[in-house]
Design an enzyme around this catalytic site. Sequence first.
Site, PDB file in Angstrom:
ATOM      1  N   ASP A  66       1.189 -35.072 -77.592  1.00  0.00           N
ATOM      2  CA  ASP A  66       2.105 -34.763 -78.778  1.00  0.00           C
ATOM      3  C   ASP A  66       3.311 -35.284 -79.249  1.00  0.00           C
ATOM      4  O   ASP A  66       4.289 -35.484 -78.556  1.00  0.00           O
ATOM      5  CB  ASP A  66       2.362 -33.325 -78.280  1.00  0.00           C
ATOM      6  CG  ASP A  66       2.692 -32.373 -79.362  1.00  0.00           C
ATOM      7  OD1 ASP A  66       1.917 -32.309 -80.559  1.00  0.00           O
ATOM      8  OD2 ASP A  66       3.839 -31.764 -79.123  1.00  0.00           O
ATOM      9  N   THR A 112       2.699 -36.325 -85.061  1.00  0.00           N
ATOM     10  CA  THR A 112       2.641 -37.688 -84.654  1.00  0.00           C
ATOM     11  C   THR A 112       2.361 -38.566 -86.350  1.00  0.00           C
ATOM     12  O   THR A 112       3.168 -39.267 -86.607  1.00  0.00           O
ATOM     13  CB  THR A 112       1.483 -38.083 -83.903  1.00  0.00           C
ATOM     14  OG1 THR A 112       1.412 -37.308 -82.745  1.00  0.00           O
ATOM     15  CG2 THR A 112       1.777 -39.738 -83.414  1.00  0.00           C
ATOM     16  N   ASP A 151      -0.906 -26.347 -80.729  1.00  0.00           N
ATOM     17  CA  ASP A 151      -1.125 -27.079 -81.843  1.00  0.00           C
ATOM     18  C   ASP A 151      -2.402 -26.280 -82.554  1.00  0.00           C
ATOM     19  O   ASP A 151      -2.741 -26.051 -83.647  1.00  0.00           O
ATOM     20  CB  ASP A 151      -1.795 -28.581 -81.646  1.00  0.00           C
ATOM     21  CG  ASP A 151      -0.500 -29.413 -81.354  1.00  0.00           C
ATOM     22  OD1 ASP A 151       0.579 -28.944 -81.443  1.00  0.00           O
ATOM     23  OD2 ASP A 151      -0.638 -30.670 -81.509  1.00  0.00           O
TER      24      ASP A 151
HETATM   25  P1  ADP Z   1      -0.888 -35.279 -84.899  1.00  0.00           P
HETATM   26  O1  ADP Z   1       0.287 -35.024 -83.708  1.00  0.00           O
HETATM   27  O2  ADP Z   1      -0.187 -35.898 -86.021  1.00  0.00           O
HETATM   28  O3  ADP Z   1      -1.780 -34.194 -85.028  1.00  0.00           O
HETATM   29  P2  ADP Z   1      -3.164 -36.619 -83.414  1.00  0.00           P
HETATM   30  O4  ADP Z   1      -2.930 -37.435 -82.436  1.00  0.00           O
HETATM   31  O5  ADP Z   1      -3.470 -35.022 -83.343  1.00  0.00           O
HETATM   32  O6  ADP Z   1      -1.787 -36.624 -84.222  1.00  0.00           O
HETATM   33  O7  ADP Z   1      -4.163 -37.334 -84.674  1.00  0.00           O
HETATM   34  C1  ADP Z   1      -4.276 -36.575 -85.901  1.00  0.00           C
HETATM   35  C2  ADP Z   1      -5.091 -37.611 -86.718  1.00  0.00           C
HETATM   36  O8  ADP Z   1      -6.351 -37.793 -86.169  1.00  0.00           O
HETATM   37  C3  ADP Z   1      -5.468 -36.985 -88.058  1.00  0.00           C
HETATM   38  O9  ADP Z   1      -5.287 -37.855 -89.016  1.00  0.00           O
HETATM   39  C4  ADP Z   1      -6.782 -36.556 -87.596  1.00  0.00           C
HETATM   40  O10 ADP Z   1      -7.291 -36.474 -89.149  1.00  0.00           O
HETATM   41  C5  ADP Z   1      -7.601 -37.636 -86.913  1.00  0.00           C
HETATM   42  N1  ADP Z   1      -8.580 -37.184 -86.271  1.00  0.00           N
HETATM   43  C6  ADP Z   1      -8.894 -36.222 -85.216  1.00  0.00           C
HETATM   44  N2  ADP Z   1     -10.067 -36.163 -84.773  1.00  0.00           N
HETATM   45  C7  ADP Z   1     -10.890 -37.064 -85.262  1.00  0.00           C
HETATM   46  C8  ADP Z   1     -12.078 -37.670 -85.261  1.00  0.00           C
HETATM   47  N3  ADP Z   1     -13.028 -37.171 -84.695  1.00  0.00           N
HETATM   48  N4  ADP Z   1     -12.400 -38.575 -86.026  1.00  0.00           N
HETATM   49  C9  ADP Z   1     -11.621 -39.401 -86.875  1.00  0.00           C
HETATM   50  N5  ADP Z   1     -10.279 -39.005 -86.943  1.00  0.00           N
HETATM   51  C10 ADP Z   1      -9.846 -37.894 -86.171  1.00  0.00           C
HETATM   52 MG    MG Z   2      -3.006 -33.221 -84.060  1.00  0.00          MG
END
Ligand code: ADP
Ligand code: MG
Length: 546
Positions: free
Chosen positions: A69, A103, A411
Amino acid sequence: MALAFDEFGRPFIILREQEKKSRLRGLDAQKSNIASAKAVARILRTSLGPKGMDKMLQSPDGDVTITNDGATILEQMDVDNQIAKLMVELSRSQDYEIGDGTTGVVVMAGALLEQAEKLLERGIHPIRVAEGYEMASRIAFDHLERISTKFEFSADNIEPLVRTCMTTLSSKIVNRCKRALAEIAVKAVLAVADLERKDVNLDLIKVEGKVGGKLEDTELIYGIVVDKDMSHPQMPKRIEDAKIAILTCPFEPPKPKTKHKVDIDTVEKFQTLREQEQKYFDEMVQKCKDVGATLVICQWGFDDEANHLLMHRNLPAVRWVGGVELELIAIATGGRIVPRFQELSPEKLGKAGLVREKSFGTTKDRMLYIEKCANSRAVTIFIRGDSFNETIRCGTGNKMMIEETKRSLHDALCVARNLIRNNSIVYGGGSAEIACSIAVETAADRHPGVEQYAIRSFADALDAVPLALSENSGLSPIDTLTAVKAQQVKDNNPHCGIDCNDVGTNDMKEQNVFETLIGKQQQILLATQVVKMILKIDDVISPSEY
Ligand code: ADP
Ligand code: MG
């Protein structure tokens, strides 16, 4: 400058020599600030997305945290650069406002600064860059609105909500159980949601964790779970239709304070005192029984003798319950917290259909479940630890897992809440960013001024998210991005994103990868604001090091 006083009390002023201060001005200041902010963004970049890496952080007192996170990583990092702290604040405000995307927002801000640096080197004034970014962010903001879709759900059809929460959880360590956890999160939010006012009070959802068991055993309890047990092992473990007295006053005879003096010089006197104390407590117990209480929950303790008496008089009790828990219990059971014993009355009792003490396996651990409460709008998510992650199979692994599960659930809960507040979504996997990038790029042509360079740079910076996503998934970033971008333009389909999990299609609509519209918009707004702020600093004065 400091004000001081000499030995006669006369004030005098100490002027510190200016040369002793380190000072950066103009372009140097901006470059140095940009470098610090970029360093922070670079750390988070590898954690983005479903294939993102986790970070292991050790606190000064040796506690280890493993997390994915963004807000938590930055919170636990010991940064002492002022600009780096701004990035920490950035992530925190995203966490506060939205809960997810912490992130992404930092990665975006880092990319914007990286582009800004190039523009500054080409001699464009920082204010021009800031203005161009502002225009571009508005274009992106509006474009997000255009490509967003409403998505319908109702209390009986929670599947769409579950899907969205699954996207959030898929980038976390707990993604093995994302389906179960997403369902729990959605049910919890719906249980406390006010669908008419479109609001959710997340304070009513309590997240508890206990080491042991498996992650799959995580459950949603329509009620409260308190990490306490009955004060005496022989008290009943199960109370139906409980009437609960919630006390924040001491539940014992008044103790002589240090100021009073009690002379006990004969056995008789001691006996009388003891009897009086017993009588006093006996009356207290009787009073509880008279108002109809069948369970007493106290903030304070009582001694073993009192405990024994309670058991004898058949009045189960729980002691040392924290203030936050007491409040939740009061809300859930519709009871009133009683701060003075004299004020105890029948209408102040809380009501619960079932109070039970649950023990876990062979351990001594016991917890108190308060269920079927009068006001059912308080729920608890009870997380069980898990040791599936081989790398952290050491003794503390379970505790770390629980902590990370709590953060991931937070989240997911926020995402569900955001959707109830506003049910617009955009598609994830970088597809929304690519679509905005194309829109901003096109808009740049309409601006004749110097701003167009900044606007184009903004479009390039938006590519940072899909680039990071593909890089983290082991794809070749530039090739993947250009292919997807070309496809978006050709098919006029803003749902093409990065196929991180190698599903076989890069249509994020088919993959069911959503994000909330307000979350994405907030990311763009916050990142732009911070970048503008950093660009406008042209003089950094810091105290010299001694
Ligand atoms: P944040 O803390 O910003 O939420 P995450 O590590 O949760 O960071 O990553 C979020 C990103 O990953 C977003 O841009 C989301 O659209 C993308 N994402 C999440 N799941 C998938 C998936 N299955 N395929 C492609 N992109 C994904
Ligand atoms: Mg996320």
